[in-house]
Scaffold this active site. Structure first.
Site: not given
Ligand code: PGA
Length: 256
Positions: A7, A9, A94, A96, A166, A172, A211, A232-233
């Site tokens: 993802n 983002k 999601h 977010e 999640e 994150g 994470s 993600g990151g």
């Protein structure tokens, strides 16, 4: 089958996205034991990345999906538009979207319903905030999300039913859930999903997100309760994403 979903983002322009997609293609080249790899760039890059992925095994996903077929939904992208742009998957609900943009369980359901009318495969995200975990209420919180999204949906039997667990506090935060927390919640989510939908066991896939890094991916992926990871990151670093895909490959090779 294990799933690795990246993802991206709100990161990367079109050129950077194409470059990263090329990197992911190189990661899979020549490898036999590979997971299902899905990358989810920003909407603006979907079309170009789709061309880049054309002859590869990597699938394209969107980070959200509009709640209707077409019409007066300013700022939204419909499932058919995503198909048109070359997408196979769409992430829905999601955290977010839920927490920064106020997407309620009802809106998430509408998005899911619209998606299920097309060939786009939804990845439904659920997970509790820290306050719910602190009070031991994580299961109740997640079951509300699952029920609201999944009850009485017409799920195409040929599609997998993909859910990403999640926990909000792990996203994150550089602090993933522990393996014990993941296993407990995956078992619960799988059971509840089956109860709510009557979907066959082998079609229900539960992914973990929050994470995920090269340091913990193998520990998670080797568990049969973990059908994949939503990253993600670490997915916008080709070095880290490669290591995570490699971890899935190692798990798959060990099972053959
Ligand atoms: P993270 O994000 O890997 O950066 O924690 C996961 C996600 O948002 O899906």
């Amino acid at each position: 089958m294990k799933y690795i979903i990246g993802n991206w983002k709100m990161n990367l322009g079109i050129r950077e996205s194409v470059a990263l997609a090329r990197g992911v293609i190189r990661v899979l080249r020549g490898k036999e034991a590979t997971p299902e790899v899905v990358i989810c760039p920003p909407f603006t890059a979907l079309s170009e990345v789709s061309k880049t992925l054309a002859r590869s095994r990597i699938k394209l996903g969107a980070q959200n999906c509009g709640p209707g077929k077409s019409g007066a939904f300013t700022g939204e992208i419909s499932p058919n538009m995503l198909l048109d742009a070359g997408c196979t998957y769409a992430v829905i609900g999601h955290s977010e979207r839920r927490h920064f943009f106020g997407e309620s369980n009802q809106i998430v359901r509408e998005r899911l319903t619209a998606t299920l009318k097309t060939k786009i495969i939804p990845v439904l995200c659920v997970g509790e905030p820290q306050s719910e975990r602190n009070t031991g209420n994580e299961e109740n919180y997640v079951i509300d999300q699952l029920k609201s999204a999944l009850e009485n949906q017409d799920w195409p039997k040929r599609q997998p039913l993909l859910i990403a667990y999640e926990p909000v506090w792990a996203i994150g935060s550089k602090e993933s859930a522990t393996i014990a927390q993941i296993l407990a919640m995956h078992t619960f989510v799988r059971l509840m999903t089956k109860k709510i939908t009557g979907f066959p066991d082998q079609g229900i896939k539960i992914l973990y997100g929050g994470s995920v890094t090269p340091d913990n991916a193998y520990e998670f992926l080797r568990e049969s309760e973990v059908d994949g990871v939503l990253v993600g990151g670490a997915s916008i670093s080709i070095r880290k994403f490669e290591a995570i895909v490699q971890s899935a490959g190692d798990v798959i090779s060990a099972q053959i």
